[in-house]
Design a protein around this motif. Structure first.
Motif, PDB file in Angstrom:
ATOM      1  N   MET A 212      19.777 -93.495 -32.037  1.00 45.43           N
ATOM      2  CA  MET A 212      18.932 -92.674 -32.903  1.00 45.43           C
ATOM      3  C   MET A 212      18.472 -91.411 -32.165  1.00 45.43           C
ATOM      4  O   MET A 212      17.889 -91.490 -31.096  1.00 45.43           O
ATOM      5  N   GLY A 213      18.786 -90.292 -32.767  1.00 43.42           N
ATOM      6  CA  GLY A 213      18.292 -89.032 -32.230  1.00 43.42           C
ATOM      7  C   GLY A 213      19.023 -88.567 -30.988  1.00 43.42           C
ATOM      8  O   GLY A 213      18.638 -87.588 -30.383  1.00 43.42           O
TER       9      GLY A 213
ATOM     10  N   TYR B 191      22.330 -87.761 -30.702  1.00 41.23           N
ATOM     11  CA  TYR B 191      23.471 -86.852 -30.865  1.00 41.23           C
ATOM     12  C   TYR B 191      23.049 -85.399 -30.860  1.00 41.23           C
ATOM     13  O   TYR B 191      23.826 -84.501 -30.677  1.00 41.23           O
ATOM     14  N   GLN B 192      21.792 -85.165 -31.094  1.00 40.07           N
ATOM     15  CA  GLN B 192      21.317 -83.786 -30.985  1.00 40.07           C
ATOM     16  C   GLN B 192      19.918 -83.776 -30.402  1.00 40.07           C
ATOM     17  O   GLN B 192      18.970 -84.284 -30.999  1.00 40.07           O
TER      18      GLN B 192
ATOM     19  N   LEU C 222      16.305 -82.480 -28.686  1.00 36.81           N
ATOM     20  CA  LEU C 222      15.183 -81.715 -29.196  1.00 36.81           C
ATOM     21  C   LEU C 222      15.436 -80.232 -28.958  1.00 36.81           C
ATOM     22  O   LEU C 222      15.646 -79.794 -27.844  1.00 36.81           O
ATOM     23  N   SER C 223      15.458 -79.496 -30.042  1.00 38.92           N
ATOM     24  CA  SER C 223      15.726 -78.071 -29.916  1.00 38.92           C
ATOM     25  C   SER C 223      14.441 -77.309 -29.657  1.00 38.92           C
ATOM     26  O   SER C 223      13.459 -77.475 -30.354  1.00 38.92           O
ATOM     27  N   ARG C 224      14.458 -76.495 -28.650  1.00 36.56           N
ATOM     28  CA  ARG C 224      13.279 -75.694 -28.348  1.00 36.56           C
ATOM     29  C   ARG C 224      13.467 -74.255 -28.828  1.00 36.56           C
ATOM     30  O   ARG C 224      12.699 -73.375 -28.518  1.00 36.56           O
ATOM     31  N   GLN C 225      14.536 -74.079 -29.565  1.00 35.20           N
ATOM     32  CA  GLN C 225      14.822 -72.751 -30.077  1.00 35.20           C
ATOM     33  C   GLN C 225      13.759 -72.342 -31.104  1.00 35.20           C
ATOM     34  O   GLN C 225      13.394 -73.111 -31.971  1.00 35.20           O
ATOM     35  N   VAL C 226      13.306 -71.154 -30.950  1.00 34.34           N
ATOM     36  CA  VAL C 226      12.317 -70.644 -31.900  1.00 34.34           C
ATOM     37  C   VAL C 226      12.981 -69.630 -32.823  1.00 34.34           C
ATOM     38  O   VAL C 226      13.564 -68.651 -32.372  1.00 34.34           O
ATOM     39  N   LYS C 227      12.922 -69.906 -34.103  1.00 34.70           N
ATOM     40  CA  LYS C 227      13.524 -68.989 -35.080  1.00 34.70           C
ATOM     41  C   LYS C 227      12.419 -68.317 -35.872  1.00 34.70           C
ATOM     42  O   LYS C 227      11.327 -68.846 -36.025  1.00 34.70           O
TER      43      LYS C 227
ATOM     44  N   CYS D 147      11.153 -78.764 -44.355  1.00 35.36           N
ATOM     45  CA  CYS D 147      12.562 -78.381 -44.279  1.00 35.36           C
ATOM     46  C   CYS D 147      12.916 -77.229 -45.215  1.00 35.36           C
ATOM     47  O   CYS D 147      13.737 -76.386 -44.873  1.00 35.36           O
TER      48      CYS D 147
ATOM     49  N   CYS E 217       9.916 -84.431 -43.150  1.00 33.40           N
ATOM     50  CA  CYS E 217      10.369 -83.080 -43.488  1.00 33.40           C
ATOM     51  C   CYS E 217       9.598 -82.026 -42.690  1.00 33.40           C
ATOM     52  O   CYS E 217      10.056 -80.897 -42.553  1.00 33.40           O
TER      53      CYS E 217
ATOM     54  N   TYR F 119       9.215 -81.194 -39.574  1.00 33.96           N
ATOM     55  CA  TYR F 119       9.704 -81.350 -38.198  1.00 33.96           C
ATOM     56  C   TYR F 119       9.630 -80.050 -37.410  1.00 33.96           C
ATOM     57  O   TYR F 119      10.076 -79.982 -36.277  1.00 33.96           O
ATOM     58  N   ARG F 120       9.066 -79.021 -38.023  1.00 29.82           N
ATOM     59  CA  ARG F 120       8.952 -77.734 -37.337  1.00 29.82           C
ATOM     60  C   ARG F 120       7.507 -77.281 -37.231  1.00 29.82           C
ATOM     61  O   ARG F 120       6.731 -77.408 -38.176  1.00 29.82           O
TER      62      ARG F 120
ATOM     63  N   GLU G  92       9.295 -70.370 -35.805  1.00 30.32           N
ATOM     64  CA  GLU G  92       9.271 -71.824 -35.956  1.00 30.32           C
ATOM     65  C   GLU G  92       9.903 -72.512 -34.750  1.00 30.32           C
ATOM     66  O   GLU G  92      10.785 -71.962 -34.095  1.00 30.32           O
TER      67      GLU G  92
ATOM     68  N   ALA H 275      10.651 -82.365 -33.407  1.00 31.58           N
ATOM     69  CA  ALA H 275      11.053 -83.772 -33.554  1.00 31.58           C
ATOM     70  C   ALA H 275      12.524 -83.916 -33.229  1.00 31.58           C
ATOM     71  O   ALA H 275      13.261 -82.932 -33.167  1.00 31.58           O
ATOM     72  N   GLU H 276      12.927 -85.145 -33.010  1.00 27.88           N
ATOM     73  CA  GLU H 276      14.346 -85.411 -32.793  1.00 27.88           C
ATOM     74  C   GLU H 276      14.957 -85.944 -34.066  1.00 27.88           C
ATOM     75  O   GLU H 276      14.305 -86.657 -34.828  1.00 27.88           O
ATOM     76  N   ARG H 277      16.236 -85.643 -34.240  1.00 28.81           N
ATOM     77  CA  ARG H 277      16.922 -86.162 -35.417  1.00 28.81           C
ATOM     78  C   ARG H 277      17.084 -87.673 -35.320  1.00 28.81           C
ATOM     79  O   ARG H 277      17.330 -88.225 -34.255  1.00 28.81           O
ATOM     80  N   GLU H 278      16.940 -88.316 -36.464  1.00 23.49           N
ATOM     81  CA  GLU H 278      17.090 -89.771 -36.533  1.00 23.49           C
ATOM     82  C   GLU H 278      18.484 -90.163 -37.017  1.00 23.49           C
ATOM     83  O   GLU H 278      18.942 -91.274 -36.804  1.00 23.49           O
TER      84      GLU H 278
END
Lengths: 142, 142
Positions: free
Chosen positions: A1-2, A4-5, A7-12, A85, B109, B111-112, B119, B123-126
């Protein structure tokens, strides 16, 4: 769980979707996790919330900015603002300065349970609203 | 605190305030307290939510009832429905059947985090959404 990707710290750059210039904001007590209320913010309310650190809504009934607690003194200190989201709802983690968030005297505005027979109060009052808002006064929350 | 007026067990007829026939419903994980999502219900969605025990929204984009998780299988089992002081928002305590509520693969939802710079994912993806919804599929949540 979790795994495969990570935690992204990218800020958009954030893009919010407003409806009639408003976005719903859920307020959650950052310590207890209790959902305290739901209000609406416009762009100015979001900016004021972020710049002052106090939750500020746009009052739909009064058509102006409304610092939550400006009458009662029961303010909401912002800890973190999250966005969903689809970018059309906010979740604010906050700390309540005062006994209750609700103008009816309860900690949370969600103090009633919906049952098949109707509504049922499931919380105890934390303060007497008539002593905070006056006998006829009321802090609008919509 | 709370002593001047005891817990009322009185059940009153509930009156909800809809806007364009919709009312926002905040979904909270009944165990973790995590706010999972915000959706909209009309009268039929509320009735179906209560009669089936599964959170059902009215999809504004598809203009029809939408059982949360009908595509992903990640459903929301209702524990309790609460209503706020003004009767214009619902809070549903629910149990999530599946790894995540969000169609982007996250538990919640929200998660940001909103920062002054934009943003930031907190969170990490599940789960991998492409494996649940397909490469192009997406469960509308509005």
């Amino acid at each position: 769980m979790g795994s495969y990707q990570g935690l992204s710290r990218q800020v958009k750059k954030m893009e919010l979707k407003f409806e009639n210039e408003l976005i719903p904001a859920v307020i959650q007590d950052r310590r207890s996790g209790k959902v305290l209320m739901l209000g609406y913010m416009n762009q100015a309310a979001i900016e004021q919330t972020q710049s002052t650190g106090w939750v500020t809504f746009f009052s739909r009934s009064r058509q102006k900015l409304w610092v939550k607690g400006e009458t009662s003194g029961h303010r909401l200190q912002v800890h973190e603002v999250r966005v969903d989201c689809d970018g059309d709802a906010l979740l604010v983690q906050a700390e309540l300065t005062g006994p209750g968030c609700c103008h009816k005297g309860y900690k949370s505005c969600f103090y009633r349970k919906v049952t098949p027979r109707g509504e049922e109060v499931i919380a105890e009052r934390e303060f007497d609203p008539s002593q905070v808002y006056g006998q006829t006064g009321k802090e609008s929350r919509s």
